[in-house]
Design a protein around this motif. Structure first.
Motif, PDB file in Angstrom:
ATOM      1  N   ASN A 212       6.030 -67.983 -39.678  1.00 23.60           N
ATOM      2  CA  ASN A 212       6.749 -66.764 -40.033  1.00 23.60           C
ATOM      3  C   ASN A 212       6.606 -65.718 -38.929  1.00 23.60           C
ATOM      4  O   ASN A 212       5.841 -64.772 -39.036  1.00 23.60           O
ATOM      5  CB  ASN A 212       6.221 -66.201 -41.360  1.00 23.60           C
ATOM      6  CG  ASN A 212       6.735 -66.992 -42.539  1.00 23.60           C
ATOM      7  OD1 ASN A 212       7.882 -67.418 -42.560  1.00 23.60           O
ATOM      8  ND2 ASN A 212       5.888 -67.199 -43.518  1.00 23.60           N
ATOM      9  N   LEU A 213       7.340 -65.912 -37.869  1.00 27.77           N
ATOM     10  CA  LEU A 213       7.384 -64.977 -36.744  1.00 27.77           C
ATOM     11  C   LEU A 213       8.838 -64.657 -36.451  1.00 27.77           C
ATOM     12  O   LEU A 213       9.714 -65.512 -36.610  1.00 27.77           O
ATOM     13  CB  LEU A 213       6.777 -65.612 -35.489  1.00 27.77           C
ATOM     14  CG  LEU A 213       5.289 -65.912 -35.470  1.00 27.77           C
ATOM     15  CD1 LEU A 213       4.968 -66.787 -34.266  1.00 27.77           C
ATOM     16  CD2 LEU A 213       4.493 -64.631 -35.399  1.00 27.77           C
ATOM     17  N   CYS A 214       9.090 -63.444 -35.988  1.00 29.08           N
ATOM     18  CA  CYS A 214      10.433 -63.124 -35.517  1.00 29.08           C
ATOM     19  C   CYS A 214      10.748 -63.983 -34.296  1.00 29.08           C
ATOM     20  O   CYS A 214       9.926 -64.070 -33.376  1.00 29.08           O
ATOM     21  CB  CYS A 214      10.520 -61.649 -35.124  1.00 29.08           C
ATOM     22  SG  CYS A 214      10.699 -60.544 -36.524  1.00 29.08           S
ATOM     23  N   ALA A 215      11.927 -64.619 -34.298  1.00 31.60           N
ATOM     24  CA  ALA A 215      12.326 -65.472 -33.179  1.00 31.60           C
ATOM     25  C   ALA A 215      11.178 -66.394 -32.807  1.00 31.60           C
ATOM     26  O   ALA A 215      10.714 -66.422 -31.670  1.00 31.60           O
ATOM     27  CB  ALA A 215      12.764 -64.619 -31.983  1.00 31.60           C
ATOM     28  N   ASN A 216      10.717 -67.175 -33.784  1.00 31.54           N
ATOM     29  CA  ASN A 216       9.479 -67.929 -33.584  1.00 31.54           C
ATOM     30  C   ASN A 216       9.559 -68.904 -32.408  1.00 31.54           C
ATOM     31  O   ASN A 216       8.594 -69.039 -31.646  1.00 31.54           O
ATOM     32  CB  ASN A 216       9.049 -68.647 -34.870  1.00 31.54           C
ATOM     33  CG  ASN A 216      10.130 -69.512 -35.484  1.00 31.54           C
ATOM     34  OD1 ASN A 216      11.143 -69.827 -34.868  1.00 31.54           O
ATOM     35  ND2 ASN A 216       9.910 -69.909 -36.729  1.00 31.54           N
ATOM     36  N   GLY A 217      10.697 -69.577 -32.231  1.00 29.66           N
ATOM     37  CA  GLY A 217      10.818 -70.480 -31.102  1.00 29.66           C
ATOM     38  C   GLY A 217      10.818 -69.748 -29.772  1.00 29.66           C
ATOM     39  O   GLY A 217      10.145 -70.158 -28.818  1.00 29.66           O
ATOM     40  N   LEU A 317      12.068 -62.570 -43.658  1.00 27.17           N
ATOM     41  CA  LEU A 317      10.928 -61.724 -43.322  1.00 27.17           C
ATOM     42  C   LEU A 317      10.935 -60.426 -44.129  1.00 27.17           C
ATOM     43  O   LEU A 317       9.884 -59.973 -44.597  1.00 27.17           O
ATOM     44  CB  LEU A 317      10.927 -61.400 -41.824  1.00 27.17           C
ATOM     45  CG  LEU A 317      10.541 -62.544 -40.883  1.00 27.17           C
ATOM     46  CD1 LEU A 317      10.834 -62.166 -39.443  1.00 27.17           C
ATOM     47  CD2 LEU A 317       9.062 -62.902 -41.042  1.00 27.17           C
ATOM     48  N   ARG A 318      12.110 -59.816 -44.293  1.00 24.20           N
ATOM     49  CA  ARG A 318      12.150 -58.497 -44.928  1.00 24.20           C
ATOM     50  C   ARG A 318      12.176 -58.582 -46.452  1.00 24.20           C
ATOM     51  O   ARG A 318      11.514 -57.787 -47.123  1.00 24.20           O
ATOM     52  CB  ARG A 318      13.342 -57.709 -44.392  1.00 24.20           C
ATOM     53  CG  ARG A 318      13.194 -57.432 -42.900  1.00 24.20           C
ATOM     54  CD  ARG A 318      14.293 -56.541 -42.348  1.00 24.20           C
ATOM     55  NE  ARG A 318      14.116 -56.358 -40.904  1.00 24.20           N
ATOM     56  CZ  ARG A 318      14.877 -55.581 -40.142  1.00 24.20           C
ATOM     57  NH1 ARG A 318      15.899 -54.911 -40.687  1.00 24.20           N
ATOM     58  NH2 ARG A 318      14.642 -55.469 -38.844  1.00 24.20           N
ATOM     59  N   LEU A 319      12.937 -59.536 -47.002  1.00 25.87           N
ATOM     60  CA  LEU A 319      13.029 -59.610 -48.462  1.00 25.87           C
ATOM     61  C   LEU A 319      11.824 -60.327 -49.056  1.00 25.87           C
ATOM     62  O   LEU A 319      11.094 -59.758 -49.874  1.00 25.87           O
ATOM     63  CB  LEU A 319      14.331 -60.299 -48.876  1.00 25.87           C
ATOM     64  CG  LEU A 319      15.616 -59.539 -48.548  1.00 25.87           C
ATOM     65  CD1 LEU A 319      16.841 -60.365 -48.933  1.00 25.87           C
ATOM     66  CD2 LEU A 319      15.656 -58.182 -49.258  1.00 25.87           C
ATOM     67  N   LEU A 320      11.590 -61.563 -48.666  1.00 21.99           N
ATOM     68  CA  LEU A 320      10.475 -62.303 -49.260  1.00 21.99           C
ATOM     69  C   LEU A 320       9.131 -61.817 -48.727  1.00 21.99           C
ATOM     70  O   LEU A 320       8.264 -61.387 -49.489  1.00 21.99           O
ATOM     71  CB  LEU A 320      10.637 -63.804 -49.009  1.00 21.99           C
ATOM     72  CG  LEU A 320       9.602 -64.693 -49.732  1.00 21.99           C
ATOM     73  CD1 LEU A 320      10.223 -66.027 -50.124  1.00 21.99           C
ATOM     74  CD2 LEU A 320       8.371 -64.966 -48.873  1.00 21.99           C
ATOM     75  N   SER A 399      -2.133 -56.367 -40.205  1.00 23.23           N
ATOM     76  CA  SER A 399      -1.804 -55.640 -38.977  1.00 23.23           C
ATOM     77  C   SER A 399      -0.884 -56.459 -38.073  1.00 23.23           C
ATOM     78  O   SER A 399      -0.099 -55.889 -37.307  1.00 23.23           O
ATOM     79  CB  SER A 399      -3.077 -55.241 -38.224  1.00 23.23           C
ATOM     80  OG  SER A 399      -3.776 -56.383 -37.751  1.00 23.23           O
ATOM     81  N   ASP A 400      -0.956 -57.777 -38.141  1.00 17.89           N
ATOM     82  CA  ASP A 400      -0.065 -58.628 -37.360  1.00 17.89           C
ATOM     83  C   ASP A 400       1.332 -58.708 -37.982  1.00 17.89           C
ATOM     84  O   ASP A 400       2.312 -58.997 -37.290  1.00 17.89           O
ATOM     85  CB  ASP A 400      -0.629 -60.050 -37.264  1.00 17.89           C
ATOM     86  CG  ASP A 400      -1.686 -60.185 -36.184  1.00 17.89           C
ATOM     87  OD1 ASP A 400      -1.741 -59.320 -35.290  1.00 17.89           O
ATOM     88  OD2 ASP A 400      -2.465 -61.155 -36.233  1.00 17.89           O
ATOM     89  N   LYS A 401       1.439 -58.482 -39.290  1.00 16.42           N
ATOM     90  CA  LYS A 401       2.695 -58.689 -40.010  1.00 16.42           C
ATOM     91  C   LYS A 401       3.512 -57.406 -40.186  1.00 16.42           C
ATOM     92  O   LYS A 401       4.682 -57.466 -40.575  1.00 16.42           O
ATOM     93  CB  LYS A 401       2.402 -59.264 -41.395  1.00 16.42           C
ATOM     94  CG  LYS A 401       1.644 -60.584 -41.391  1.00 16.42           C
ATOM     95  CD  LYS A 401       1.223 -60.954 -42.812  1.00 16.42           C
ATOM     96  CE  LYS A 401       0.451 -62.249 -42.860  1.00 16.42           C
ATOM     97  NZ  LYS A 401      -0.027 -62.550 -44.236  1.00 16.42           N
ATOM     98  N   MET A 402       2.899 -56.264 -39.938  1.00 14.84           N
ATOM     99  CA  MET A 402       3.510 -55.000 -40.329  1.00 14.84           C
ATOM    100  C   MET A 402       4.849 -54.744 -39.635  1.00 14.84           C
ATOM    101  O   MET A 402       5.829 -54.330 -40.274  1.00 14.84           O
ATOM    102  CB  MET A 402       2.531 -53.852 -40.054  1.00 14.84           C
ATOM    103  CG  MET A 402       2.811 -52.596 -40.821  1.00 14.84           C
ATOM    104  SD  MET A 402       2.725 -52.758 -42.632  1.00 14.84           S
ATOM    105  CE  MET A 402       0.975 -53.020 -42.903  1.00 14.84           C
ATOM    106  N   ILE A 403       4.942 -54.976 -38.343  1.00 11.41           N
ATOM    107  CA  ILE A 403       6.182 -54.649 -37.621  1.00 11.41           C
ATOM    108  C   ILE A 403       7.359 -55.501 -38.093  1.00 11.41           C
ATOM    109  O   ILE A 403       8.388 -54.957 -38.515  1.00 11.41           O
ATOM    110  CB  ILE A 403       5.976 -54.760 -36.099  1.00 11.41           C
ATOM    111  CG1 ILE A 403       5.133 -53.572 -35.607  1.00 11.41           C
ATOM    112  CG2 ILE A 403       7.324 -54.780 -35.369  1.00 11.41           C
ATOM    113  CD1 ILE A 403       4.822 -53.609 -34.128  1.00 11.41           C
ATOM    114  N   PRO A 404       7.268 -56.844 -38.053  1.00 12.72           N
ATOM    115  CA  PRO A 404       8.477 -57.617 -38.393  1.00 12.72           C
ATOM    116  C   PRO A 404       8.861 -57.561 -39.861  1.00 12.72           C
ATOM    117  O   PRO A 404      10.039 -57.694 -40.195  1.00 12.72           O
ATOM    118  CB  PRO A 404       8.111 -59.049 -37.979  1.00 12.72           C
ATOM    119  CG  PRO A 404       6.620 -59.087 -38.028  1.00 12.72           C
ATOM    120  CD  PRO A 404       6.174 -57.727 -37.606  1.00 12.72           C
TER     121      PRO A 404
END
Length: 518
Positions: A212-217, A317-320, A399-404
């Motif tokens: 679960n990362l933004c643009a993970n690839g 990322l935003r809804l779930l 703290s790692d998840k807050m931005i995306p």
């Protein structure tokens, strides 16, 4: 031939109990034909598979998602080249359990008091990375391996959540730079494995992040190239030219293995013991950017291939994931130990729905009817009592998840002039956990890579505390109207401390109703 999942009608509480001295047969390939007809199983002989996929991160999610989808694809096509070598990055527990039963295990998909039960046989080998004699880089470079997949969580990438670049001061990365042939991080393993491919002049595998990362690839590609640049410019250039890192989006809520799962599985399997069952919800999606090269026909197992996953990724990322954080932090402060328990609370459920419809949703490219359907589906999934998502697991590494998951949408809403009561309340509840988690009876353990430095920022004055936290650009980036956000988070933190979760939520729901009426 496809082997269908069969809906069985026993409850999770109907368990077979062992008597003292009773010998219980263990799950194995030889036992497959002796399982009850209600249990789906591989449509192929597991021992006949060859390994075409290497997976880093042999956890419950992988086994309930990619490994199951791969089995369904092979059931449909009969193509047996896509067995999975699954790598446990740290602890050997799951490796020992799976090896003891020919790498078979049971998936239990729970909903509405029913279960869909299937034995999975797509894993050909389980590997404990720290003790593996072959070595993960050599396995990545195996010419039979066409695809490498990863579920190692965001922290496994050693990437800054603000810059998206490799954090070279990460201890694991420092180790891998000094010992490139004995890497311990996924990034170091990939770089060394791809270096072996380059030396041999072979075709590199396609590398698919399922985290679960933004643009993970794209993020993984940048991290691997950053690492390679520290070693050899030519390697970095070769990776950039030759290796595909498609982005993907995965979705399935998977329950951490509980002691009761083995008894539940044994009951469904007619008394056969499974040391490694996994429980999950029936819902599953896997959206992958199209790529060149051989692959399983995953679309026959529930995946879809698209030109660009960005819209799917933002919605997930935003809804779930963002709403999961809201329920975890506020629910945890209120004393609920699971997401299902928190969602059963009318106030928390109403705030979660309002957060998705009024804050997260407007930042997405979803038509109104589709947004409402998605929110309804998510609320149903959150309420599923059979999937016990504990607050520590959902809320860890905030703290790692807050931005995306939160801040990017918060920024979009501020720039569009929309109010953000849910986001500011979520951030306040997360800040409160740095003290609340140490209170007697706390339901969520504080697990965060920045715990030490953030705990030092806690201040009895809620507005000073909010200001100190929100000035951390490594967590929140550059916020527009920072003073306004600091004030609103400080107000929410004061409310939570003074009045409690229920009262604070009621005020926000009432304020929203008044705003809509106006």
């Amino acid at each position: 031939m496809r082997v269908p999942l069969i809906t069985a009608k026993k409850s999770r509480s109907e368990m077979t109990h062992r008597m003292p001295g009773e010998v219980v047969p263990r799950l194995s390939t030889d036992m497959l034909t002796r399982l009850p007809a209600s249990v789906a199983r591989p449509g192929f002989a597991p021992r006949s598979l060859t390994t075409g996929i290497l997976h880093l991160g042999c956890g419950s999610f992988h086994r309930a998602h990619q490994a199951l989808a791969t089995q369904h694809a092979m059931n449909e096509t009969g193509d047996q080249r896509w067995g999975i070598a699954a790598v446990a990055m740290n602890r050997p527990t799951i490796v020992d359990a799976l090896r003891a039963q020919d790498n078979l295990y049971t998936t239990l998909l729970h909903e509405d008091g029913q279960a869909r039960v299937e034995v999975v046989g797509s894993i050909t080998e389980t590997v404990h990375a720290p003790s593996d004699l072959i070595g993960v880089p050599s396995r990545i470079a195996d010419p039979r391996v066409k695809i490498v997949t990863l579920t190692v969580t965001a922290s496994g990438y050693c990437v800054s959540p603000v810059t998206g670049r490799l954090e070279v001061d990460c201890p694991g990365i420092r180790h891998d730079i000094q010992h490139p042939t004995r890497p311990i991080t996924p990034i170091g393993m990939l770089a060394q494995g791809l270096e072996l491919v380059r030396r041999r002049g072979s075709t590199p595998p396609v590398v698919i992040s399922c985290d679960n990362l933004c643009a993970n690839g794209s993020t993984l590609r940048r991290a691997v190239i950053d690492f390679a640049l520290l070693r050899d410019d030519h390697l970095a250039e070769w990776i950039a030219r030759n290796v595909q890192f498609p982005n993907s989006v995965v979705d399935r809520i998977v329950q951490p293995t509980a002691p009761t799962d083995a008894a539940v599985a044994r009951n469904w399997l007619g008394g056969v013991e499974d040391l490694a069952p996994v429980s999950a919800e029936p819902f599953m999606t896997w959206t992958i950017e199209d790529f060149d090269g051989e692959r399983p026909q995953w679309e026959l197992g529930g995946a879809q291939f698209v030109a660009n996953v960005k819209d799917y990724e933002l919605a997930k990322l935003r809804l779930l994931n963002g709403t999961h954080m809201l329920l975890a932090y506020l629910g945890g402060v209120a004393g609920f130990s699971t997401i299902a328990g928190a969602t059963a609370n009318p106030g928390l459920a109403a705030l979660a729905r309002q957060f998705m419809l009024d804050e997260q949703g407007p930042t997405l490219a979803l038509p109104g009817p589709e947004l409402r359907r998605t929110v309804d589906d998510l609320m149903r999934r959150f309420r599923n009592p059979a999937i016990a998502q504990d607050m520590t697991r959902v809320g860890r590494n905030g703290s790692d998840k807050m931005i995306p998951r939160v801040v990017d949408a918060l920024r979009d809403n501020i720039e569009a002039g929309r109010p953000t009561p849910g986001a500011t309340m979520l951030i306040a509840a997360w800040i409160q956990w740095f003290t609340a988690s140490h209170a007697p009876g706390a339901v969520m353990e504080l697990i965060d890579p920045r715990e030490e430095s953030l705990t030092a920022l806690v201040d009895p004055d809620p507005h000073r505390c909010a200001q100190a936290f929100l000035q951390r650009e490594d967590i929140f980036g550059t916020l527009p109207q920072r003073e306004r956000v600091q004030r609103e988070v400080g107000d929410a933190l004061a409310e939570l401390t003074r009045d409690g979760v229920e009262t604070a939520i009621r005020r926000r729901l009432a304020s929203n109703r008044e705003g809509n009426a106006a």
